[in-house]
Design an enzyme around this catalytic site. Structure first.
Site, mmCIF file in Angstrom:
data_model
loop_
_atom_site.group_PDB
_atom_site.id
_atom_site.type_symbol
_atom_site.label_atom_id
_atom_site.label_comp_id
_atom_site.label_asym_id
_atom_site.label_seq_id
_atom_site.Cartn_x
_atom_site.Cartn_y
_atom_site.Cartn_z
ATOM 1 N N CYS A 64 21.175 -43.185 -5.595
ATOM 2 C CA CYS A 64 22.260 -44.120 -5.896
ATOM 3 C C CYS A 64 23.487 -43.378 -6.446
ATOM 4 O O CYS A 64 23.454 -42.197 -6.734
ATOM 5 C CB CYS A 64 21.786 -45.176 -6.882
ATOM 6 N N ALA A 67 23.066 -41.722 -9.770
ATOM 7 C CA ALA A 67 22.346 -40.450 -9.650
ATOM 8 C C ALA A 67 23.308 -39.321 -9.296
ATOM 9 O O ALA A 67 23.212 -38.213 -9.834
ATOM 10 C CB ALA A 67 21.250 -40.556 -8.594
ATOM 11 N N HIS A 197 29.367 -38.480 -6.873
ATOM 12 C CA HIS A 197 30.004 -37.158 -7.013
ATOM 13 C C HIS A 197 31.507 -37.344 -7.198
ATOM 14 O O HIS A 197 32.133 -36.727 -8.056
ATOM 15 C CB HIS A 197 29.828 -36.303 -5.752
HETATM 16 FE FE1 CFM Z 1 25.468 -30.588 -2.838
HETATM 17 FE FE2 CFM Z 1 24.239 -32.644 -3.558
HETATM 18 FE FE3 CFM Z 1 23.456 -30.181 -4.296
HETATM 19 FE FE4 CFM Z 1 23.308 -30.869 -1.776
HETATM 20 FE FE5 CFM Z 1 20.890 -31.736 -2.420
HETATM 21 FE FE6 CFM Z 1 21.746 -33.475 -4.206
HETATM 22 FE FE7 CFM Z 1 20.926 -31.023 -4.970
HETATM 23 MO MO1 CFM Z 1 19.220 -32.808 -4.135
HETATM 24 S S1 CFM Z 1 24.875 -32.243 -1.572
HETATM 25 S S2 CFM Z 1 23.918 -29.072 -2.591
HETATM 26 S S3 CFM Z 1 21.637 -30.851 -0.490
HETATM 27 S S4 CFM Z 1 25.168 -31.366 -4.854
HETATM 28 S S5 CFM Z 1 20.544 -33.819 -2.538
HETATM 29 S S6 CFM Z 1 23.575 -34.579 -4.399
HETATM 30 S S7 CFM Z 1 20.634 -32.887 -5.923
HETATM 31 S S8 CFM Z 1 19.470 -30.625 -3.524
HETATM 32 S S9 CFM Z 1 22.082 -29.379 -5.781
#
Ligand code: CFM
Length: 544
Positions: A64, A67, A197
Site C-alpha cells: 500500500c 508502506a 514513495h
Molecule cells: Fe526501489 Fe522499491 Fe527498493 Fe525496488 Fe523492491 Fe520495494 Fe525494496 Mo521490496 S522499487 S529497489 S524492487 S525502493 S519492492 S518499494 S522494498 S525490494 S529496496
C-alpha cells in the site's frame, strides 16, 4: 522463439492465453494489456499497461501507499522518529520487517528498533484523533529529543479527516528545536506503494533537503538516490566509493541520517539506483540546486564497474579515473574466480523475476553474469517509464489516481542554485557517451519472446511456473512458499532471505554462491512422496 522448458513447449502466445483463460472476459481483457510478449524491436519498445489499479478480487503482490512512504523511503533513516498515526497493526506490521540496515556510528542515535504509534481506538475514530496525536508527538519529544519527528497517516486518518499537517506545524513551532512534519500517505491514496514513495520524497524535499549549508569534506561529492541498504547493500557500495575516493554526501535513504538529507544539495552529482522510487528527486535537485543526475546500477560486478567509470567520467579528473580503475582491477579477480567455478553449474538455467519497481531489471545483470536467462520478468508497481524508458514520460496518461499525488513545483533557488557543469561541458560529456537524466527501462534488455508482466498475481505466478518451469523464481515472502510447493526454488529479492549484501563486487560473489546453492540443490528432486510415485504398495501379512 519458444520458451524453453522441461516438460512441454509452449509458445509465448500460448502461455499468455493459458494464463488468461480462467478470467471473466472483462478481467482477461484488462490483464492482457499488462502481459507483453517482447518483440525486441530495435527502433521502438512495445507498450505495456502499468501503474493502474489492481482488479478487485485479484491477489496482488503489491503493497500500500503507507508502506511505500513509511516503510520504504522514511524507514531507513535512523535519527528521525517515525510516528504512525493509526491503529496499532499498521505500525506493528511495518516494524523491522524490511531489512534496511543502519550504522548508528558514534552518536548511537537510532530509533529504527522502536515501533511508534498513536494506537487509535474506536473512540478516536468517532471523536477525532488529533489530541491523541499531539500527545504522542509530545511524548516522543520528551523521551528522545530527536532532530525530527515524522507523522504518517494511515487509512482511517484520511477517512475521518484529522489534520495531521496542522498538528505537526503546531508542535514544530512549540518545540523550536525539532522538525515535525507529516505525510498524507493513507494506504488507499494510490494504486501501490509507488504513490507512497512520491508523497515521502516530496515532503523530504520540502522539509529537509537544503536545511544545512555547511560544506562537507571531500573532492568528488555525490548523492546516491534510490539505495536502501537492504541486507547491507549500501555498506558495500559505500566501501567501494570510499576506496575510489568518492564522497557520498547523502544516500536516499539507506543508512541515512537527518543531516544527510539536509546536506544533499551540497553534492555535485546525483547517482540514481532505483529509478522508480526517486527519479523525481533527482530532477528536483537539478532544478533547484543545479546538480545533474545519471543512472547507475551497483547490482552486478560489471554494472558496478560501469557505474564507477561513469562517475569518473563525469568528474573528468585523471587522478580519480586512475583510482577507480585501480579499485576495479583489485576487486575483479575475486569475482572472476567465483564465476569460473560457479558458471559451469548455472549456465543455461532459467529465472523469473517479479519484484518491486527496479530489481526485476537490475538483477538480470547478475543472472547474466551466471550465464542464466531471465525468461519472464515484471514489476509489481513500476510505471511505463521503468519498462519502456524515460522517453515515454511526456505521453503518460494522467488519471484520477496519479492526479491524487501532489506534484510539487520547484524553481531554481535564488541563492544556492549553481550549475555544476556548464551547458557546453554537459554537451561534450554527452557526446562522449555519458547520458544524463536517462533510463532506458527493462524491456530493451529482455530477449525476444520473453514475457514481461506487470502486477503479476498469485494465480498467474502459479500458472506461469506450471507452464514454463523455470529453474528459479524470484519474488517476495508472500510468494515464497506457494512457489516452493510447486517444486521450484524461490529466492526473495526484497529481503534476500536473511542473506546479502548482493550489491557491488563482494555482493556479486555472495549472490553467485547463493544462486548456485539454490538451482543445484538436490532437494527439489525429492518433491514427490513415495506413494505419489508408486501408488500401489505391496505388503504381506505378518502371519503368512
Ligand atoms: Fe526501489 Fe522499491 Fe527498493 Fe525496488 Fe523492491 Fe520495494 Fe525494496 Mo521490496 S522499487 S529497489 S524492487 S525502493 S519492492 S518499494 S522494498 S525490494 S529496496
Amino acid at each position: 522463439m519458444a520458451i524453453q522448458n522441461k516438460s512441454a513447449q509452449w509458445t509465448p502466445a500460448e502461455v499468455k492465453e493459458e494464463m488468461l483463460k480462467k478470467y471473466p472476459p472483462k478481467v482477461a481483457r484488462k490483464r492482457a494489456s499488462s502481459i507483453l510478449i517482447n518483440e525486441a524491436l530495435s527502433n521502438t519498445t512495445p507498450e505495456i499497461q502499468a501503474n493502474v489499479r489492481t482488479i478487485p478480487g485479484i491477489i496482488t503482490m503489491r503493497g500500500c501507499t503507507y508502506a511505500g512512504c513509511k516503510g520504504v523511503i522514511m524507514g531507513p533513516t535512523r535519527d528521525v522518529v517515525n510516528l504512525v498515526h493509526g491503529p496499532i497493526g499498521c505500525s506493528f506490521y511495518a516494524w523491522l520487517t524490511r531489512r534496511n540496515q543502519t550504522d548508528p556510528g558514534e552518536t548511537g542515535e537510532n530509533y529504527m528498533p522502536y515501533c511508534f504509534s498513536t494506537d487509535m481506538q474506536d473512540s478516536d475514530i468517532i471523536f477525532g484523533g488529533e489530541k491523541k496525536l499531539k500527545a504522542a508527538i509530545q511524548e516522543a519529544y520528551d523521551l528522545f529529543h530527536p532532530k525530527g519527528i515524522a507523522v504518517f497517516a494511515t487509512c482511517p486518518v484520511g477517512l475521518i479527516g484529522d489534520d495531521i499537517h496542522a498538528v505537526a506545524k503546531e508542535m514544530k513551532e512549540k518545540f523550536g528545536d525539532c522538525n515535525v512534519f507529516a505525510f498524507s500517505c493513507e494506504g488507499y491514496k494510490g494504486v501501490s506503494q509507488s504513490a507512497g514513495h512520491h508523497i515521502a520524497n516530496n515532503q523530504i524535499f520540502k522539509h529537509l533537503v537544503g536545511t544545512n549549508d555547511e560544506k562537507k569534506p571531500g573532492e568528488y561529492k555525490i548523492n546516491l538516490l534510490g539505495e536502501y541498504n537492504i541486507g547491507g547493500d549500501g555498506f558495500e557500495i559505500d566501501r567501494i566509493l570510499k576506496l575510489c575516493g568518492i564522497s557520498n554526501i547523502a544516500t536516499f535513504s539507506g543508512n541515512s541520517s537527518y543531516d544527510q538529507f539536509a546536506s544533499a544539495h551540497t553534492a555535485d552529482l546525483s547517482c540514481v539506483m532505483c529509478h522508480r522510487s526517486i527519479n523525481y528527486v533527482a530532477d528536483m535537485l537539478e532544478t533547484k540546486f543545479g546538480i545533474p543526475w545519471i543512472k547507475v546500477n551497483f547490482i552486478g560486478a560489471a554494472a558496478t564497474a560501469k557505474s564507477l567509470r561513469k562517475i569518473g567520467q563525469y568528474f573528468g579528473d585523471k587522478a580519480l579515473i586512475d583510482r577507480i580503475e585501480a579499485v576495479i582491477a583489485a576487486e575483479m579477480p575475486a569475482v572472476k574466480a567465483a564465476i569460473d567455478v560457479i558458471k559451469p553449474r548455472t549456465q543455461g538455467k532459467t529465472a523469473m523475476l517479479f519484484v518491486g519497481g527496479s530489481r526485476a531489471h537490475h538483477y538480470m545483470e547478475l543472472f547474466g553474469e551466471l550465464g542464466m536467462k531471465t525468461v519472464s520478468t515484471g514489476y509489481e508497481f513500476g510505471h511505463r517509464d521503468d519498462y519502456e524508458g524515460r522517453e515515454v514520460i511526456p505521453n503518460l496518461k494522467v488519471d484520477a489516481d496519479s492526479r491524487n499525488i501532489e506534484e510539487i513545483e520547484v524553481e531554481a533557488d535564488p541563492k544556492r542554485y549553481a550549475p555544476r557543469k556548464s551547458a557546453e561541458e554537459l554537451k561534450s560529456l554527452e557526446e562522449a557517451g555519458l547520458e544524463f537524466k536517462d533510463y532506458k527501462g527493462l524491456i530493451p534488455d529482455m530477449d525476444k519472446g520473453t514475457l514481461v508482466i506487470d502486477d503479476l498475481n498469485q494465480y498467474e505466478a502459479e500458472k506461469l511456473v506450471e507452464l514454463i518451469k523455470p529453474d528459479l523464481f524470484c519474488a517476495g515472502i508472500k510468494e515464497k512458499y506457494s512457489i516452493q510447493k510447486l517444486g521450484i526454488p524461490m529466492k526473495q529479492l526484497h529481503s534476500y532471505d536473511y542473506g546479502g549484501p548482493y550489491a557491488g563486487f563482494k555482493g556479486a560473489v555472495n549472490f553467485y554462491k547463493e544462486i548456485d546453492r539454490l538451482v543445484n540443490s538436490k532437494v527439489w528432486g525429492y518433491m514427490k512422496a513415495p506413494w505419489q510415485e508408486n501408488p500401489e504398495l505391496s505388503a504381506t501379512y505378518v502371519w503368512e
